[in-house]
Design an enzyme around this catalytic site. Structure first.
Site, PDB file in Angstrom:
ATOM      1  NE  ARG A 112       0.339   1.461   4.526  1.00 15.83           N
ATOM      2  CZ  ARG A 112       1.262   2.024   5.050  1.00 15.83           C
ATOM      3  NH1 ARG A 112       1.755   3.181   4.497  1.00 15.83           N
ATOM      4  NH2 ARG A 112       1.406   2.354   6.438  1.00 15.83           N
ATOM      5  CD  GLU A 211      -1.756   6.786  10.012  1.00 12.57           C
ATOM      6  OE1 GLU A 211      -2.221   5.891  10.897  1.00 12.57           O
ATOM      7  OE2 GLU A 211      -0.736   6.682   9.752  1.00 12.57           O
ATOM      8  NE  ARG A 215      -2.197   5.187   4.421  1.00  7.80           N
ATOM      9  CZ  ARG A 215      -1.560   4.688   5.919  1.00  7.80           C
ATOM     10  NH1 ARG A 215      -2.101   3.482   6.119  1.00  7.80           N
ATOM     11  NH2 ARG A 215      -1.196   5.476   6.753  1.00  7.80           N
ATOM     12  CB  CYS A 257       1.683   8.553  10.699  1.00  6.71           C
ATOM     13  SG  CYS A 257       2.985   7.681  11.962  1.00  6.71           S
ATOM     14  CB  THR A 259       6.239   5.722  10.768  1.00  5.53           C
ATOM     15  OG1 THR A 259       4.833   5.763  10.419  1.00  5.53           O
ATOM     16  CG2 THR A 259       6.372   5.871  12.194  1.00  5.53           C
ATOM     17  NE  ARG A 266       1.835  -1.912   7.008  1.00  2.00           N
ATOM     18  CZ  ARG A 266       1.487  -3.364   7.401  1.00  2.00           C
ATOM     19  NH1 ARG A 266       2.688  -3.969   7.727  1.00  2.00           N
ATOM     20  NH2 ARG A 266       0.663  -3.834   7.360  1.00  2.00           N
ATOM     21  NE  ARG A 295       2.989  -2.293  10.900  1.00  2.00           N
ATOM     22  CZ  ARG A 295       2.310  -1.309  10.567  1.00  2.00           C
ATOM     23  NH1 ARG A 295       0.995  -1.375  10.052  1.00  2.00           N
ATOM     24  NH2 ARG A 295       3.196  -0.160  10.424  1.00  2.00           N
ATOM     25  CD  GLU A 300       0.877   0.780  13.230  1.00  3.83           C
ATOM     26  OE1 GLU A 300      -0.103   1.237  12.727  1.00  3.83           O
ATOM     27  OE2 GLU A 300       2.026   1.319  13.741  1.00  3.83           O
TER      28      GLU A 300
HETATM   29  P1  ADP Z   1      -1.588  -0.371   6.949  1.00  7.11           P
HETATM   30  O1  ADP Z   1      -2.655   0.328   6.265  1.00  7.11           O
HETATM   31  O2  ADP Z   1      -0.711   0.776   7.503  1.00  7.11           O
HETATM   32  O3  ADP Z   1      -0.577  -1.330   6.259  1.00  7.11           O
HETATM   33  P2  ADP Z   1      -2.360  -2.073   9.110  1.00  7.11           P
HETATM   34  O4  ADP Z   1      -1.298  -2.600   9.719  1.00  7.11           O
HETATM   35  O5  ADP Z   1      -3.302  -1.583  10.126  1.00  7.11           O
HETATM   36  O6  ADP Z   1      -2.268  -0.873   8.204  1.00  7.11           O
HETATM   37  O7  ADP Z   1      -2.892  -3.150   8.146  1.00  7.11           O
HETATM   38  C1  ADP Z   1      -4.339  -2.929   7.406  1.00  7.11           C
HETATM   39  C2  ADP Z   1      -4.999  -4.259   7.157  1.00  7.11           C
HETATM   40  O8  ADP Z   1      -4.430  -4.651   6.145  1.00  7.11           O
HETATM   41  C3  ADP Z   1      -5.297  -5.054   8.192  1.00  7.11           C
HETATM   42  O9  ADP Z   1      -6.546  -5.731   8.294  1.00  7.11           O
HETATM   43  C4  ADP Z   1      -4.218  -6.244   8.155  1.00  7.11           C
HETATM   44  O10 ADP Z   1      -4.518  -7.539   8.539  1.00  7.11           O
HETATM   45  C5  ADP Z   1      -4.071  -6.345   6.762  1.00  7.11           C
HETATM   46  N1  ADP Z   1      -2.904  -6.633   5.764  1.00  7.11           N
HETATM   47  C6  ADP Z   1      -1.632  -6.141   5.894  1.00  7.11           C
HETATM   48  N2  ADP Z   1      -0.850  -6.769   5.330  1.00  7.11           N
HETATM   49  C7  ADP Z   1      -1.414  -7.973   4.588  1.00  7.11           C
HETATM   50  C8  ADP Z   1      -1.076  -9.022   3.954  1.00  7.11           C
HETATM   51  N3  ADP Z   1       0.080  -9.199   3.640  1.00  7.11           N
HETATM   52  N4  ADP Z   1      -2.057  -9.780   3.507  1.00  7.11           N
HETATM   53  C9  ADP Z   1      -3.337  -9.464   4.072  1.00  7.11           C
HETATM   54  N5  ADP Z   1      -3.735  -8.675   4.682  1.00  7.11           N
HETATM   55  C10 ADP Z   1      -2.882  -7.729   5.067  1.00  7.11           C
HETATM   56  C1  CIR Z   2       2.386   5.440  17.485  1.00  7.35           C
HETATM   57  O1  CIR Z   2       2.870   6.146  17.723  1.00  7.35           O
HETATM   58  O2  CIR Z   2       2.550   4.192  18.006  1.00  7.35           O
HETATM   59  C2  CIR Z   2       1.336   5.394  16.429  1.00  7.35           C
HETATM   60  N1  CIR Z   2       0.806   6.718  16.234  1.00  7.35           N
HETATM   61  C3  CIR Z   2       1.528   4.698  15.124  1.00  7.35           C
HETATM   62  C4  CIR Z   2       2.967   4.990  14.560  1.00  7.35           C
HETATM   63  C5  CIR Z   2       3.111   4.293  13.501  1.00  7.35           C
HETATM   64  N2  CIR Z   2       3.304   2.984  13.276  1.00  7.35           N
HETATM   65  C6  CIR Z   2       4.457   2.401  13.175  1.00  7.35           C
HETATM   66  O3  CIR Z   2       5.485   2.802  12.889  1.00  7.35           O
HETATM   67  N3  CIR Z   2       4.389   1.115  13.383  1.00  7.35           N
END
Ligand code: ADP
Ligand code: CIR
Length: 344
Positions: A112, A211, A215, A257, A259, A266, A295, A300
């Site tokens: 993403r 966020e 995305r 954010c 990060t 990511r 994670r 997260e």
């Molecule tokens: P981000 O959007 O920053 O990647 P999250 O860690 O909250 O945030 O993940 C968002 C969603 O994407 C969650 O439901 C997570 O389980 C899903 N997800 C992340 N990586 C994978 C993957 N490789 N396969 C399936 N689902 C994923």
């Molecule tokens: C935090 O400060 O923990 C949250 N705002 C998430 C920060 C970003 N996530 C990460 O690097 N894993």
């Protein structure tokens, strides 16, 4: 505003770098969108377990509040205030051939990027009217996508509980009520203005106004990172024809954010490592070497289920998009080798 009482329970980079001197220098400043130091640090002050603890309100936050953000950015990304970010959205430059092991150990692959619209504040500082306008601009653009990217936009407002719960459970949709986003001001007027677009197979998805304003997500089962990356790049390029994303030479794509700055990318896999994960020190030695983050499977701040972990690139700024995915690919190959050794 008083200097926060940072007890030793505070672990965030914000608490580490907001010294009394930095606080005095920044406490009365505000950006043209009226974003203040108090707004920036609120999430980290309210959530003692924050890792970062700071969110920007707009692009200007990163320059006006640089004495705080530069330190956080340098610590997280290893990127200094004199470094320049580079972008590479050419999927042919990735070297990630699929093999038998990748498909055996990897449950699914997801990449993403976060994006925000130029000329709008970030979600932390946006008004309801502006947020609704962002939703309109982005969903209209998405509704004209073709071929593999063609799909439907589903606003959160009016979506049935069963639908949203099943989309969350299957890892397609963001969760409601995240306390970090809540205290960052990112959940104001919930659920208005939020939603998810996806194609028929749910391999291309866009979250609107979570966020970040967008995305953009490419995902599928198995371990074919090249295919997932190529689809994502095609989608980004299509969207760029219809809108301008907030970007700066130094920090790359601007995100709420710190990060996520730079590539805002990511790249993750859900991978089965039941043996290696019994030895967390060994597991972390490998993930650290390849700049990866661990994670849980529900995103997260969640836990692993059945030895399946979410492994993703940690660096996003000062490295190209291709390098982010390459970090993940190389690291995942090393993790699989370690798991196979333990099976013997
Ligand atoms: P981000 O959007 O920053 O990647 P999250 O860690 O909250 O945030 O993940 C968002 C969603 O994407 C969650 O439901 C997570 O389980 C899903 N997800 C992340 N990586 C994978 C993957 N490789 N396969 C399936 N689902 C994923
Ligand atoms: C935090 O400060 O923990 C949250 N705002 C998430 C920060 C970003 N996530 C990460 O690097 N894993």
């Amino acid at each position: 505003m008083q200097y926060p009482d940072f007890t030793k329970e505070y672990k965030s980079l914000m608490a580490k770098y907001l010294t009394r001197e930095v606080f005095e220098e920044l406490k009365d400043l505000k950006t043209s969108n009226n974003f203040t130091l108090k707004d920036i640090i609120n999430s980290g002050v309210q959530n003692l377990d924050s890792g970062i603890g700071a969110y920007a309100g707009d692009k200007e936050s990163y320059t006006l509040f640089a004495p705080l953000f530069d330190k956080i950015i340098e610590d997280y990304h290893g990127f200094t205030k004199d470094d320049i970010h580079k972008s590479n959205l050419n999927s042919d430059d990735l070297n990630a051939p699929l093999n038998y092991d990748l498909d055996k150990y990897i449950v699914s692959t997801r990449i993403r990027v976060g994006r925000n619209l130029d000329n709008f504040p970030l979600g932390t500082a946006i008004s309801k009217e502006q947020r609704d306008e962002v939703e309109k601009i982005v969903s209209n653009a998405l509704n004209s996508m073709d071929n593999d990217l063609k799909g439907i936009y589903y606003p959160l407002d009016g979506m049935s509980k069963e639908n949203s719960e099943s989309l969350i459970k299957d890892h397609f949709l963001f969760k409601a009520g995240d306390r970090f986003l809540q205290t960052a001001g990112l959940n104001r007027d919930w659920p208005s203005g939020r939603g998810i677009y996806h194609n028929k197979n749910k391999t291309f998805l866009v979250w609107i106004n979570e966020e970040d304003e967008l995305r953009i997500i490419s995902m599928q089962s198995g371990g074919d990172m090249q295919e997932v990356f190529t689809r994502l790049i095609t989608a980004i390029k299509e969207l760029e024809k219809k809108m301008t994303f907030s970007y700066c030479e130094h920090l790359g794509y601007i995100t709420s954010c710190p990060t996520n700055l730079g590539t805002a990318m990511r790249a993750s896999v859900h991978i089965k490592l039941p043996k290696l994960s019994q030895d967390m020190d060994r597991f972390k030695t490998i993930t650290d070497k390849y700049y990866l983050q661990i994670r849980g499977v529900d995103g997260e701040h969640s836990k692993s289920v059945g030895g399946v972990y979410d492994i993703s690139n940690k660096r996003r700024l000062g490295v190209t998009e291709v390098q982010c995915v390459q970090d993940m690919y190389d690291g995942v190959m090393a993790l699989i080798e370690a798991e196979k050794l333990l099976e013997k």
